[in-house]
Write an enzyme that holds these catalytic residues in place. Structure first.
Site, mmCIF file in Angstrom:
data_model
loop_
_atom_site.group_PDB
_atom_site.id
_atom_site.type_symbol
_atom_site.label_atom_id
_atom_site.label_comp_id
_atom_site.label_asym_id
_atom_site.label_seq_id
_atom_site.Cartn_x
_atom_site.Cartn_y
_atom_site.Cartn_z
ATOM 1 N N ASP A 89 -0.552 7.525 10.111
ATOM 2 C CA ASP A 89 -1.413 6.753 11.000
ATOM 3 C C ASP A 89 -0.618 5.742 11.832
ATOM 4 O O ASP A 89 -1.180 4.799 12.378
ATOM 5 C CB ASP A 89 -2.493 6.024 10.191
ATOM 6 C CG ASP A 89 -1.891 5.112 9.109
ATOM 7 O OD1 ASP A 89 -0.654 4.959 9.074
ATOM 8 O OD2 ASP A 89 -2.660 4.547 8.300
ATOM 9 N N HIS B 265 1.468 4.112 7.627
ATOM 10 C CA HIS B 265 1.597 4.691 6.285
ATOM 11 C C HIS B 265 2.244 6.081 6.357
ATOM 12 O O HIS B 265 2.336 6.669 7.418
ATOM 13 C CB HIS B 265 0.223 4.761 5.607
ATOM 14 C CG HIS B 265 -0.431 3.419 5.466
ATOM 15 N ND1 HIS B 265 -1.334 2.944 6.393
ATOM 16 C CD2 HIS B 265 -0.286 2.450 4.531
ATOM 17 C CE1 HIS B 265 -1.724 1.734 6.031
ATOM 18 N NE2 HIS B 265 -1.098 1.406 4.910
ATOM 19 N N SER C 137 0.811 -1.218 0.000
ATOM 20 C CA SER C 137 0.000 0.000 0.000
ATOM 21 C C SER C 137 0.843 1.267 0.000
ATOM 22 O O SER C 137 0.434 2.293 -0.547
ATOM 23 C CB SER C 137 -0.938 0.020 1.215
ATOM 24 O OG SER C 137 -0.190 -0.045 2.417
#
Length: 241
Positions: free
Chosen positions: A191, A194, A18
């Site tokens: 967070d 990330h 991601s």
């Protein structure tokens, strides 16, 4: 069939999870690299959110073209580990044992080599550090307990660095660099896991230092507009450069 030579852009392929998939968002590190390479190179995002190195090595042959096109690949970044390092008892679906993670990175390098992408064109990127209090809040919102520890991410980062040394690839050790000299690494994370805007800038800056030498000699593709022959644009635009 056209008698003119097709213009082929070299490629930089960003392969990861991601953190790579999100890198084309506004101010993302992938977008920054793509901007630097405009008119010289296509930056291709092959980020797969949630994937680990085991799944990555399985899908990689489907993402890399035949050896005939490998000459057009200037560089490949391999950025896995943030999911592999998930705690086995808390997140068994994504967790990959440390030794297997290392072997998977080596296998990815072998797969790239078999497709014609040599190790000197490959850059490993370690997982970044994890800020556990922030990530725990995200986990609780999803109804699960904290499933990653910064110390575990550090073990996977170290394994990535060692695998790079054994494979002959370059490596960007984010886990170490972001915590160097006791700096507040939390500013690099949005967070706890990330990247924040500062984190994206950090990755872009340090990755460019490794990428630049691999793309420095790439020419500007197609003539600068001021150099186009206005009376005979075809002579400028259809030349086989």
């Amino acid at each position: 069939m056209s008698k003119y030579k097709t213009v082929i852009w070299p490629k930089v392929i960003l392969f990861g999870d991601s953190i790579t998939q999100f890198s084309f968002q506004a101010n993302g590190w992938g977008a920054e690299i793509a901007d630097k390479l405009a008119r010289k190179c296509d930056v291709v995002n092959r980020g797969l959110s949630g994937y680990n190195s085991r799944w990555a090595k399985i899908v990689l042959p489907r993402l890399i073209n035949s050896p005939n096109s490998a000459d057009n690949i200037a560089a490949v970044t391999v950025f896995f580990g943030a999911n592999d390092c998930a705690l086995e008892d808390k997140n068994p679906q994504q967790h990959i044992p440390l030794q297997e993670y290392s072997e998977n990175l080596k296998e990815i390098t072998r797969l790239l080599a078999s497709a014609g992408v040599s190790a000197d064109r490959v850059i490993f990127i370690t997982p970044p550090p994890i800020h556990e209090p922030a990530w725990e809040k995200e986990c609780i919102l999803k109804g699960c307990p904290l499933n990653r520890h910064n110390s575990a991410a550090g073990q996977y980062a170290q394994a990535c660095v060692q695998a790079a040394s054994q494979c002959g690839t370059d490596v960007l050790d984010l886990w170490t660099l972001m915590q160097k000299d006791g700096q507040d690494y939390t500013v690099y994370l949005s967070d706890g896991l990330h990247l924040s805007q500062k984190g994206n800038q950090f990755v872009s800056q340090h990755l460019w230092e490794l990428l630049e030498s691999r793309v420095a000699d790439l020419p500007f593709i197609l003539p600068y507009w001021g150099d186009v022959d206005t009376k005979s644009p075809e002579s400028s635009l259809l030349c086989n450069q």
